[in-house]
Design an enzyme around this catalytic site. Structure first.
Site, PDB file in Angstrom:
ATOM      1  N   HIS A 293      19.153  39.175  -0.457  1.00 14.06           N
ATOM      2  CA  HIS A 293      17.953  39.129  -1.290  1.00 14.06           C
ATOM      3  C   HIS A 293      16.846  38.464  -0.475  1.00 14.06           C
ATOM      4  CE1 HIS A 293      15.095  38.376  -4.351  1.00 14.06           C
ATOM      5  NE2 HIS A 293      15.366  37.091  -4.475  1.00 14.06           N
TER       6      HIS A 293
ATOM      7  N   CYS B 148      16.646  38.498  -9.811  1.00 12.88           N
ATOM      8  CA  CYS B 148      16.820  38.841  -8.383  1.00 12.88           C
ATOM      9  C   CYS B 148      18.252  39.264  -8.056  1.00 12.88           C
ATOM     10  CB  CYS B 148      16.410  37.673  -7.507  1.00 12.88           C
ATOM     11  SG  CYS B 148      14.726  37.120  -7.821  1.00 12.88           S
TER      12      CYS B 148
ATOM     13  N   ASN C  49       8.958  38.559  -2.042  1.00 14.56           N
ATOM     14  CA  ASN C  49      10.136  38.598  -2.909  1.00 14.56           C
ATOM     15  C   ASN C  49       9.892  39.637  -4.003  1.00 14.56           C
ATOM     16  OD1 ASN C  49      12.147  38.172  -4.775  1.00 14.56           O
ATOM     17  ND2 ASN C  49      11.944  35.943  -4.793  1.00 14.56           N
TER      18      ASN C  49
HETATM   19  N1  ACO Z   1      -0.408  26.971   0.075  1.00 14.36           N
HETATM   20  C1  ACO Z   1      -0.730  25.726   0.457  1.00 14.36           C
HETATM   21  N2  ACO Z   1      -0.154  24.647  -0.071  1.00 14.36           N
HETATM   22  C2  ACO Z   1       0.782  24.817  -1.010  1.00 14.36           C
HETATM   23  C3  ACO Z   1       1.171  26.106  -1.451  1.00 14.36           C
HETATM   24  C4  ACO Z   1       0.524  27.209  -0.873  1.00 14.36           C
HETATM   25  N3  ACO Z   1       0.820  28.480  -1.212  1.00 14.36           N
HETATM   26  N4  ACO Z   1       2.109  25.968  -2.394  1.00 14.36           N
HETATM   27  C5  ACO Z   1       2.344  24.654  -2.556  1.00 14.36           C
HETATM   28  N5  ACO Z   1       1.531  23.946  -1.728  1.00 14.36           N
HETATM   29  C6  ACO Z   1       1.421  22.514  -1.578  1.00 14.36           C
HETATM   30  C7  ACO Z   1       1.844  21.776  -2.817  1.00 14.36           C
HETATM   31  O1  ACO Z   1       0.797  21.713  -3.763  1.00 14.36           O
HETATM   32  C8  ACO Z   1       2.197  20.437  -2.240  1.00 14.36           C
HETATM   33  O2  ACO Z   1       0.998  19.714  -2.042  1.00 14.36           O
HETATM   34  P1  ACO Z   1       0.881  18.193  -2.509  1.00 14.36           P
HETATM   35  O3  ACO Z   1       1.917  17.461  -1.722  1.00 14.36           O
HETATM   36  O4  ACO Z   1      -0.534  17.852  -2.166  1.00 14.36           O
HETATM   37  O5  ACO Z   1       1.179  18.205  -3.978  1.00 14.36           O
HETATM   38  C9  ACO Z   1       2.766  20.747  -0.877  1.00 14.36           C
HETATM   39  O6  ACO Z   1       2.326  22.086  -0.560  1.00 14.36           O
HETATM   40  C10 ACO Z   1       4.277  20.716  -0.844  1.00 14.36           C
HETATM   41  O7  ACO Z   1       4.777  21.409  -1.961  1.00 14.36           O
HETATM   42  P2  ACO Z   1       6.306  21.676  -2.125  1.00 14.36           P
HETATM   43  O8  ACO Z   1       6.547  22.436  -3.380  1.00 14.36           O
HETATM   44  O9  ACO Z   1       7.054  20.381  -1.937  1.00 14.36           O
HETATM   45  O10 ACO Z   1       6.559  22.621  -0.863  1.00 14.36           O
HETATM   46  P3  ACO Z   1       7.907  23.015  -0.195  1.00 14.36           P
HETATM   47  O11 ACO Z   1       7.918  22.561   1.195  1.00 14.36           O
HETATM   48  O12 ACO Z   1       9.089  22.725  -1.050  1.00 14.36           O
HETATM   49  O13 ACO Z   1       7.765  24.609  -0.149  1.00 14.36           O
HETATM   50  C11 ACO Z   1       8.536  26.553  -1.338  1.00 14.36           C
HETATM   51  C12 ACO Z   1       7.606  25.329  -1.364  1.00 14.36           C
HETATM   52  C13 ACO Z   1       8.130  27.435  -0.205  1.00 14.36           C
HETATM   53  C14 ACO Z   1       8.360  27.277  -2.657  1.00 14.36           C
HETATM   54  C15 ACO Z   1       9.980  26.041  -1.149  1.00 14.36           C
HETATM   55  O14 ACO Z   1      10.313  25.060  -2.089  1.00 14.36           O
HETATM   56  C16 ACO Z   1      10.952  27.165  -1.248  1.00 14.36           C
HETATM   57  O15 ACO Z   1      11.070  27.958  -0.367  1.00 14.36           O
HETATM   58  N6  ACO Z   1      11.700  27.230  -2.385  1.00 14.36           N
HETATM   59  C17 ACO Z   1      12.552  28.345  -2.667  1.00 14.36           C
HETATM   60  C18 ACO Z   1      11.857  29.107  -3.706  1.00 14.36           C
HETATM   61  C19 ACO Z   1      12.008  30.598  -3.617  1.00 14.36           C
HETATM   62  O16 ACO Z   1      12.271  31.184  -2.617  1.00 14.36           O
HETATM   63  N7  ACO Z   1      11.815  31.149  -4.763  1.00 14.36           N
HETATM   64  C20 ACO Z   1      11.862  32.557  -4.922  1.00 14.36           C
HETATM   65  C21 ACO Z   1      12.223  32.885  -6.313  1.00 14.36           C
HETATM   66  S1  ACO Z   1      13.848  32.450  -6.622  1.00 14.36           S
HETATM   67  C22 ACO Z   1      14.746  33.510  -5.814  1.00 14.36           C
HETATM   68  O17 ACO Z   1      14.420  34.648  -5.658  1.00 14.36           O
HETATM   69  C23 ACO Z   1      15.978  32.931  -5.258  1.00 14.36           C
END
Ligand code: ACO
Length: 320
Positions: A247, A114, A277
């Site tokens: 980004h 990225c 993304n």
């Molecule tokens: N739909 C519904 N539920 C979901 C989904 C989905 N798409 N994805 C995960 N869940 C569930 C999980 O299974 C979990 O359920 P559980 O508690 O029953 O196990 C619950 O939601 C919470 O999961 P978390 O991973 O703790 O969710 P979080 O609030 O952290 O959000 C996210 C996840 C959106 C990925 C967040 O961590 C984030 O924004 N991280 C940054 C990642 C990113 O932007 N990456 C891009 C690539 S890297 C880059 O380009 C910088």
């Protein structure tokens, strides 16, 4: 002293647009969950057989047209991609051929996921500043949809395909004002696609793995620090920045970083809602969006910042 300036921008999105509601028909997710946590509403997905080079060529053609530069004038091509057409040759060589550029100019890929477009832009700037090139095509192009496990709701909802490009040309006036690039391989384990072609097979998982919360924390901290650093190097403050082109990983990362940097929200170009993304393509796609809708104007001071697997990250200050 030779400077480099962006002469024109272009971008391309595959035709197929997939909404959150459409995804929810095949994956256990919802528009509400995706939008509230990421700001994503839809993403574009490449057609079968449509490669990173195909998206790159479309974006490059648009950038060449905007720059009023003929393809034959290009003497350097750098493609930032983590989803190359092939293991080798470089996607940049394939793009050169598809654009009908026969002058045997240098062409190579940069792999910083990225952060790739920023690494590529800084590299092209160095070529121009040293006199080794005069007009460079710098492209970010990805088909990230092919790295996703479409049964893994934690990752498949986040990404999309696309390409963005700029023509960077030699100039008497400064364009790239300051740049800082960083990497820390100790964090490779929180975001990766380990599979590689080896001994006639794909060795290790071919799917993207991400520890979302670890990525979130790392990204906000690293982007805030490097944003401050690059502003200090250029001796400017947040008030001097006209537009931020971040980004587009996640709306919450963008907002949190801007808050740390003291940048007001109306200065930020946000495309993540419609693009998802797109990895190395996200910054040039957002840049072209801002240029074409008039939010980015000639003479504006821009902050580009982004982060991705590696970890690799960076921030650039540009006079557009
Ligand atoms: N739909 C519904 N539920 C979901 C989904 C989905 N798409 N994805 C995960 N869940 C569930 C999980 O299974 C979990 O359920 P559980 O508690 O029953 O196990 C619950 O939601 C919470 O999961 P978390 O991973 O703790 O969710 P979080 O609030 O952290 O959000 C996210 C996840 C959106 C990925 C967040 O961590 C984030 O924004 N991280 C940054 C990642 C990113 O932007 N990456 C891009 C690539 S890297 C880059 O380009 C910088």
């Amino acid at each position: 002293m030779i400077h480099s300036r962006i002469l024109g921008t272009g971008s391309y999105l595959p035709t197929r647009r997939v909404t959150n509601d459409e995804l929810a028909q095949t994956v256990d997710t919802s528009d509400e969950w995706i939008y509230s946590r990421t700001g994503i509403k839809a993403r574009h997905i490449a057609a079968a057989g449509e490669q990173s080079s195909d998206l790159a060529v479309q974006a490059a053609r648009a950038a060449l047209e905007a720059a009023h530069v003929a393809a034959s004038e290009i003497d350097l091509i750098i493609v930032a991609t983590a989803t190359p057409d092939m293991t080798f040759p470089a996607t940049a060589c394939i793009v050169q051929n598809k654009l009908g550029i026969t002058n045997q100019c240098a062409a190579f890929d940069v792999q910083a996921v990225c952060a790739g477009f920023m690494y590529a832009l800084v590299t092209a700037h160095q070529y121009i500043q040293s006199g080794m090139a005069t007009k460079a095509l710098v492209i970010g192009a990805e088909v990230f949809s092919r790295l996703l496990d479409w049964n893994d709701r934690r990752t498949c909802v986040l990404f999309g395909d696309g390409a963005g490009a700029v023509v960077l040309g030699a100039s008497d006036e400064p364009g790239l004002l300051q740049a800082k690039l960083r990497a820390d391989g100790a964090f490779a384990h929180i975001l990766n696609t380990p599979g590689k072609v080896a001994c006639g097979a794909v060795d290790a998982s071919p799917f993207l793995y991400m520890d979302g919360q670890a990525v979130f924390k790392f990204a906000v901290k690293a982007l805030a620090e490097i944003g401050h650093e690059v502003m200090q190097l250029a001796d400017i403050t947040a008030d001097d920045i006209d537009c931020v082109v971040p980004h587009q990983a996640n709306r919450r990362i963008i907002d949190a970083t801007a808050k740390h940097l003291g940048i007001s929200p109306e200065k930020i170009i946000i495309t993540v809602a419609e693009h998802g993304n797109t990895s190395a393509a996200s910054i040039p796609l957002a840049l072209d969006t801002g240029v074409r809708d008039g939010r980015i104007k000639r003479g504006d001071t821009l902050l580009l910042e982004g982060i991705g697997g590696g970890f690799a990250w960076g921030a650039l200050l540009l006079r557009y």
